[in-house]
Scaffold this active site. Structure first.
Site, PDB file in Angstrom:
ATOM      1  N   GLU A  20       0.745  -1.175   0.069  1.00  0.00           N
ATOM      2  CA  GLU A  20      -0.103  -0.105   0.082  1.00  0.00           C
ATOM      3  C   GLU A  20       0.814   1.353   0.116  1.00  0.00           C
ATOM      4  O   GLU A  20       0.397   2.230  -0.513  1.00  0.00           O
ATOM      5  CB  GLU A  20      -0.944  -0.066   1.303  1.00  0.00           C
ATOM      6  CG  GLU A  20      -1.924  -1.146   1.174  1.00  0.00           C
ATOM      7  CD  GLU A  20      -2.578  -1.399   2.665  1.00  0.00           C
ATOM      8  OE1 GLU A  20      -3.525  -1.970   2.690  1.00  0.00           O
ATOM      9  OE2 GLU A  20      -1.752  -1.044   3.613  1.00  0.00           O
ATOM     10  N   ASP A 209     -12.444  -5.946  -0.423  1.00  0.00           N
ATOM     11  CA  ASP A 209     -13.013  -7.264  -0.475  1.00  0.00           C
ATOM     12  C   ASP A 209     -14.565  -6.969   0.230  1.00  0.00           C
ATOM     13  O   ASP A 209     -14.703  -6.097   0.996  1.00  0.00           O
ATOM     14  CB  ASP A 209     -12.553  -8.493   0.484  1.00  0.00           C
ATOM     15  CG  ASP A 209     -12.153  -7.924   1.739  1.00  0.00           C
ATOM     16  OD1 ASP A 209     -12.851  -8.125   2.717  1.00  0.00           O
ATOM     17  OD2 ASP A 209     -11.229  -7.281   1.930  1.00  0.00           O
TER      18      ASP A 209
END
Length: 251
Positions: A20, A209
């Site tokens: 990230e 998700d």
């Protein structure tokens, strides 16, 4: 620390995972602080990148790799430790906790959506004793940044934090009672520390998700991590560009 009126000069970006962090390091042309210059205590695996971007000095910190297992040190303990030490040594005017999160489609979250968290709470600190129960949940409002929301057209939702990627039925119950749209493994811990040291913090979370979807969370998370990180980094870049030249009260 900047006054409400003075322009923001120092921003601390707290990120859990190297995947990230690296696109942001590259975007803002940050350089890694060498070990001999480190403000971090000996033995801490934390990593700091720093540099100047527009009118801002940016420090990006991550908890680094676990010494035994070599994986990213995700979770609330690592996030709280690196945030605490960074606030005290780097003295930021504003914290941005940037990361990926699970989202609830029942609350309108889709993969790739980027949220600004309005509130944070824990869903796995269960202490069923009066008042300790509220301490455990740790519900708190985040720093409100109405102009960032409006200008960047981000979604807004409540964030629930726990130390597990999956969730037990009890966790799910608490997440629903927290009225959360997104869940992560760091946010509420960063918020707790930011509040302790009176430092405004905002939470930019991109959905990897769907928690209440068909696919297993871990499979979907790994499948979407790279693509969703690109959406996250774009959003964080736009937030940083918006902040540049403004004061805390302008956000």
């Amino acid at each position: 620390m900047a006054s409400e009126a003075g322009p923001i000069s120092k921003v601390l970006i707290v990120v859990a995972m190297q995947t990230e962090a690296m696109p942001l390091v590259s975007k803002f042309k940050l350089v890694e602080a060498p070990a001999h210059e480190s403000t971090f205590p000996k033995g801490a695996p934390w990593v700091r990148y720093h540099g100047n971007y527009k009118d801002l000095h940016i420090d990006l910190v991550l908890p680094g790799k676990d010494a035994v297992f070599g994986v990213d040190s995700v979770g609330t303990v690592s996030a709280a430790l690196v945030t605490s030490f960074s606030i005290q040594t780097l003295k930021p005017d504003l914290i941005i906790n940037a990361g990926t999160a699970g989202g609830f489609k029942a609350k309108g979250a889709s993969i790739g959506d980027v949220f600004l968290a309005s509130d944070v709470a824990f869903h796995d600190r269960r202490i069923p004793i009066p008042v300790f129960d509220m301490y455990g949940t740790g519900a708190r409002k985040t720093f409100t940044a109405p102009n960032i929301l409006k200008e960047l057209n981000l979604k807004v939702g409540k964030l629930s934090t726990g130390d597990s990627l999956d969730m037990s039925p009890h966790d799910e119950e608490v997440i629903l009672s927290n009225d959360a749209t997104i869940k992560d493994m760091e946010g509420a811990a960063v918020a707790y520390v930011a509040d302790m040291f009176s430092t405004p913090a905002i939470f930019v979370k991109a959905v990897t998700d769907i928690v209440d979807g068909e696919k297993p969370t871990s499979e979907e998370f790994l499948q979407n991590l790279i693509a969703v990180t690109a959406a996250l980094d774009l959003a964080v870049t736009r937030v940083v560009e918006f902040i540049s030249g403004k004061s805390i009260s302008d956000l």
